[in-house]
Design a protein around this motif. Sequence first.
Motif, PDB file in Angstrom:
ATOM      1  N   ASP A   6       0.796  -1.230   0.000  1.00 58.28           N
ATOM      2  CA  ASP A   6       0.000   0.000   0.000  1.00 58.28           C
ATOM      3  C   ASP A   6       0.830   1.282   0.000  1.00 58.28           C
ATOM      4  N   CYS A   7       2.140   1.170  -0.117  1.00 59.23           N
ATOM      5  CA  CYS A   7       2.985   2.358  -0.222  1.00 59.23           C
ATOM      6  C   CYS A   7       3.255   2.657  -1.698  1.00 59.23           C
ATOM      7  N   ASP A   8       3.565   3.922  -1.976  1.00 55.88           N
ATOM      8  CA  ASP A   8       3.940   4.289  -3.337  1.00 55.88           C
ATOM      9  C   ASP A   8       5.279   3.662  -3.664  1.00 55.88           C
ATOM     10  N   ASN A  28      -2.187  -2.396   6.549  1.00 53.95           N
ATOM     11  CA  ASN A  28      -0.912  -1.740   6.831  1.00 53.95           C
ATOM     12  C   ASN A  28      -0.372  -2.149   8.201  1.00 53.95           C
ATOM     13  N   ALA A  49       4.565  -0.949  -9.941  1.00 53.99           N
ATOM     14  CA  ALA A  49       4.554   0.440  -9.475  1.00 53.99           C
ATOM     15  C   ALA A  49       5.230   1.364 -10.488  1.00 53.99           C
ATOM     16  N   CYS A  54       1.063   2.588  -9.492  1.00 57.08           N
ATOM     17  CA  CYS A  54       0.101   2.153  -8.486  1.00 57.08           C
ATOM     18  C   CYS A  54       0.833   1.871  -7.164  1.00 57.08           C
ATOM     19  N   LYS A  55       0.069   1.662  -6.130  1.00 51.41           N
ATOM     20  CA  LYS A  55       0.640   1.334  -4.827  1.00 51.41           C
ATOM     21  C   LYS A  55       1.135  -0.107  -4.826  1.00 51.41           C
ATOM     22  N   ARG A  56       2.036  -0.400  -3.909  1.00 45.94           N
ATOM     23  CA  ARG A  56       2.576  -1.757  -3.796  1.00 45.94           C
ATOM     24  C   ARG A  56       1.457  -2.721  -3.399  1.00 45.94           C
TER      25      ARG A  56
END
Length: 130
Positions: A6-8, A28, A49, A54-56
């Motif tokens: 959910d991280c960039d 998370n 990504a 997109c987010k991880r």
Amino acid sequence: CIMKQDCDGDAAYAILEGECGVYYDPGNAEERGTYVRALPAGRFFGEMALTYACKRSRSVYAHGHLVLGELNREVYHSLIIRRSQDERHKRVESLRGVAMLETLTDEQIAKIVDVLVTAEYKAGDTIIRQ
């Protein structure tokens, strides 16, 4: 943690030595989530990504000693653009060699190149049937 779900992401990685573990980390979480699979040396990960911004989708952790090669977004995009430019140049040069098109300007050739649709054929394939 090499990359967190959910991280960039701004890089993709090649595993040069060692092994990574892929984990599903819902919400998370601070701790590792559910183990998904191992990634051995020779694998490449994190490319979504770079490609889709997109987010991880998963977290990745080292399983012991690990050596990674990193490909950042800037380098990745410059490689893609360079390849696209090289392909375009090849098409322009190919069209420049067509006798029927020799009277066209560079701008007209460029317009044709921009709308060309490529198709690949194997030996023996029928291209046109009358």
